[in-house]
Design a protein around this motif. Sequence first.
Motif, PDB file in Angstrom:
ATOM      1  N   THR A  10      12.441  27.877   8.329  1.00 35.72           N
ATOM      2  CA  THR A  10      12.800  27.877   6.908  1.00 35.72           C
ATOM      3  C   THR A  10      13.977  26.953   6.627  1.00 35.72           C
ATOM      4  O   THR A  10      14.267  26.651   5.482  1.00 35.72           O
ATOM      5  CB  THR A  10      13.214  29.289   6.453  1.00 35.72           C
ATOM      6  OG1 THR A  10      14.380  29.670   7.185  1.00 35.72           O
ATOM      7  CG2 THR A  10      12.109  30.299   6.685  1.00 35.72           C
ATOM      8  N   GLU A 104      10.605  32.368  -0.110  1.00 37.56           N
ATOM      9  CA  GLU A 104      10.396  31.339  -1.132  1.00 37.56           C
ATOM     10  C   GLU A 104      11.702  30.948  -1.820  1.00 37.56           C
ATOM     11  O   GLU A 104      11.879  29.797  -2.202  1.00 37.56           O
ATOM     12  CB  GLU A 104       9.354  31.820  -2.150  1.00 37.56           C
ATOM     13  CG  GLU A 104       7.951  31.781  -1.536  1.00 37.56           C
ATOM     14  CD  GLU A 104       6.923  32.634  -2.269  1.00 37.56           C
ATOM     15  OE1 GLU A 104       7.120  32.912  -3.479  1.00 37.56           O
ATOM     16  OE2 GLU A 104       5.938  33.043  -1.626  1.00 37.56           O
ATOM     17  N   SER A 107      14.015  29.062   1.535  1.00 38.85           N
ATOM     18  CA  SER A 107      13.532  28.012   2.428  1.00 38.85           C
ATOM     19  C   SER A 107      13.743  26.639   1.822  1.00 38.85           C
ATOM     20  O   SER A 107      13.716  26.472   0.598  1.00 38.85           O
ATOM     21  CB  SER A 107      12.043  28.197   2.721  1.00 38.85           C
ATOM     22  OG  SER A 107      11.853  29.363   3.465  1.00 38.85           O
ATOM     23  N   PHE A 109      11.929  23.948   1.177  1.00 34.45           N
ATOM     24  CA  PHE A 109      10.577  23.380   1.063  1.00 34.45           C
ATOM     25  C   PHE A 109      10.579  21.869   0.873  1.00 34.45           C
ATOM     26  O   PHE A 109       9.651  21.182   1.254  1.00 34.45           O
ATOM     27  CB  PHE A 109       9.821  24.033  -0.100  1.00 34.45           C
ATOM     28  CG  PHE A 109       9.455  25.463   0.156  1.00 34.45           C
ATOM     29  CD1 PHE A 109       8.385  25.776   0.977  1.00 34.45           C
ATOM     30  CD2 PHE A 109      10.186  26.490  -0.417  1.00 34.45           C
ATOM     31  CE1 PHE A 109       8.041  27.095   1.214  1.00 34.45           C
ATOM     32  CE2 PHE A 109       9.854  27.811  -0.173  1.00 34.45           C
ATOM     33  CZ  PHE A 109       8.787  28.121   0.640  1.00 34.45           C
ATOM     34  N   GLU A 110      11.657  21.361   0.254  1.00 32.69           N
ATOM     35  CA  GLU A 110      11.703  19.935  -0.066  1.00 32.69           C
ATOM     36  C   GLU A 110      11.876  19.080   1.189  1.00 32.69           C
ATOM     37  O   GLU A 110      11.606  17.894   1.192  1.00 32.69           O
ATOM     38  CB  GLU A 110      12.826  19.643  -1.071  1.00 32.69           C
ATOM     39  CG  GLU A 110      14.253  19.703  -0.511  1.00 32.69           C
ATOM     40  CD  GLU A 110      14.798  21.118  -0.269  1.00 32.69           C
ATOM     41  OE1 GLU A 110      14.051  22.097  -0.458  1.00 32.69           O
ATOM     42  OE2 GLU A 110      15.973  21.230   0.132  1.00 32.69           O
ATOM     43  N   ASN A 115       8.523  23.750   7.615  1.00 29.99           N
ATOM     44  CA  ASN A 115       7.205  24.349   7.367  1.00 29.99           C
ATOM     45  C   ASN A 115       7.275  25.850   7.603  1.00 29.99           C
ATOM     46  O   ASN A 115       6.892  26.347   8.658  1.00 29.99           O
ATOM     47  CB  ASN A 115       6.162  23.716   8.296  1.00 29.99           C
ATOM     48  CG  ASN A 115       5.941  22.248   7.971  1.00 29.99           C
ATOM     49  OD1 ASN A 115       5.281  21.920   6.997  1.00 29.99           O
ATOM     50  ND2 ASN A 115       6.522  21.372   8.777  1.00 29.99           N
ATOM     51  N   TYR A 156       3.335  28.557   4.922  1.00 27.37           N
ATOM     52  CA  TYR A 156       3.673  27.663   3.815  1.00 27.37           C
ATOM     53  C   TYR A 156       3.570  26.226   4.320  1.00 27.37           C
ATOM     54  O   TYR A 156       3.828  25.967   5.484  1.00 27.37           O
ATOM     55  CB  TYR A 156       5.101  27.915   3.313  1.00 27.37           C
ATOM     56  CG  TYR A 156       5.295  29.282   2.717  1.00 27.37           C
ATOM     57  CD1 TYR A 156       5.088  29.508   1.356  1.00 27.37           C
ATOM     58  CD2 TYR A 156       5.669  30.350   3.515  1.00 27.37           C
ATOM     59  CE1 TYR A 156       5.261  30.777   0.804  1.00 27.37           C
ATOM     60  CE2 TYR A 156       5.851  31.619   2.973  1.00 27.37           C
ATOM     61  CZ  TYR A 156       5.650  31.831   1.622  1.00 27.37           C
ATOM     62  OH  TYR A 156       5.824  33.070   1.081  1.00 27.37           O
ATOM     63  N   LYS A 157       3.202  25.317   3.441  1.00 28.66           N
ATOM     64  CA  LYS A 157       2.983  23.910   3.827  1.00 28.66           C
ATOM     65  C   LYS A 157       2.039  23.861   5.025  1.00 28.66           C
ATOM     66  O   LYS A 157       0.981  24.484   4.976  1.00 28.66           O
ATOM     67  CB  LYS A 157       4.324  23.198   4.051  1.00 28.66           C
ATOM     68  CG  LYS A 157       5.112  23.046   2.748  1.00 28.66           C
ATOM     69  CD  LYS A 157       6.539  22.637   2.963  1.00 28.66           C
ATOM     70  CE  LYS A 157       6.693  21.180   3.379  1.00 28.66           C
ATOM     71  NZ  LYS A 157       8.102  20.826   3.588  1.00 28.66           N
TER      72      LYS A 157
END
Length: 443
Positions: A10, A104, A107, A109-110, A115, A156-157
């Motif tokens: 994360t 969410e 993490s 994510f950008e 992942n 995720y991803k």
Amino acid sequence: MVLRIGVDDTDSLRGMCTTFLATELVRDLTKTWDLIGFPRLVRLNPNIPWKTRGNGAICVRIGHGRGRPHVVGWIDGSEVRAFPHGEGIEDSHTVADRVAALVERWSRFEDPGTNPGFVVLRAAPPEHLYWTGVRSVLTMDEVLRGIGPGALVRPYKNGRGVIGAVAATAWRPHDRTYEILTYRREGAWGTHRLLSRESVIQMDRKFPSTFNNYDYEAGRIVLAPRTPCPVLFGIRGDDSKLLRPAMEMIRGEVPDRWLILETNQGTDDHVVRERPSAPHRTVRFRGQVRSLPWTIRGGHVLFSVDSHTVAAYEPSKGFRGIVRGLVPGDTVEIVGAVRPDWGTVNLEKLRVDSLAPVTRKVGNPVCPQCMRRAKSRGRGAGFRCEICRRHFLNSSAEAIPVPRTLAPGWYEPPAGSRRHLSLPLKRWENGSSPIRRRSQSSG
Ligand SMILES: [Zn+2]
């Protein structure tokens, strides 16, 4: 059954930290359920190329607590307690939704290399998934086959975090250490950390069961990260009960929250007893030094052990001085990571087993018949008596033994350049590792 929550991947190199997410999980989930046992920080194979910063995954176990709880943290102004045993939670979907909201939110994510993934499991997956995850490379297929029915998997991803999440929940500690992690208030993230060096040294001396606190060679605090992450500092040690008093000795910025995690840090769980062959593994093997050490650009020191090249990199500083004292014929035991490019072994620890005799020539051989010193016939060509023409080998020159700078024993890099999983020699010296030093030395 108690629910096991595993989370991985994360964080990013630019900030955040999976262990901060652990504090958020604990903060949120303990509003409804109980924490069973310590939250866990499980480091996985540090040699895999796509690892996040420390390749650390977390595992939190929750249920309805039974037995006498003990304090494992301090969040939002109140103590966090964990129970020794627990009974199960029926509704794992509600738990997964709560975990998802936190993953969410926190993490990165950008970040293209991040992942995230998490799992909620009713039973611990097979133990071999942990050992493969810490020593080798685990695939998504293997982990999905290993987790039982009723498991909730949230990728995720590209979902790679699921692999580490499962490996973390599969850990059954044989050897373990603890780390008390302290965090900064959100407004301070990314700013300079003000900690008293003297208080770190005093703590380090008062609590010998803690390790990797301070680098005495460089005069540098090691227990605080140098990244913009939310961690203020972390103290690692063998006795979980001493970590809170140790933390309270550190002066400077005041922690906003803290949590004690059970970890595989400092256990050498990643080390495999084999000779270097496959990359991405940390190996342990014995051999004979075949060359004098040489220094390459950047200050790295290399030497040959049997047919393998072993390297002590520049950040290991004074440890390179130990390596430079080796000579051909010495026998050593190497612990190091096999690099994928040249198969070079990146040294994590070194044992000098036996030292080869080193002599210095002080004179040409004396001819026993003529009682005169023979003359050299050139480099490597031996000697000859000028009177009776008798020939003498190079080895017959008069020589005296040269004292060695090294003594047999184990050596390691300074605290600031060790890997999270590397067992510090201090743990053997304290007798706190269940794997005793003698048995570590044999074979
Ligand atoms: Zn002679």
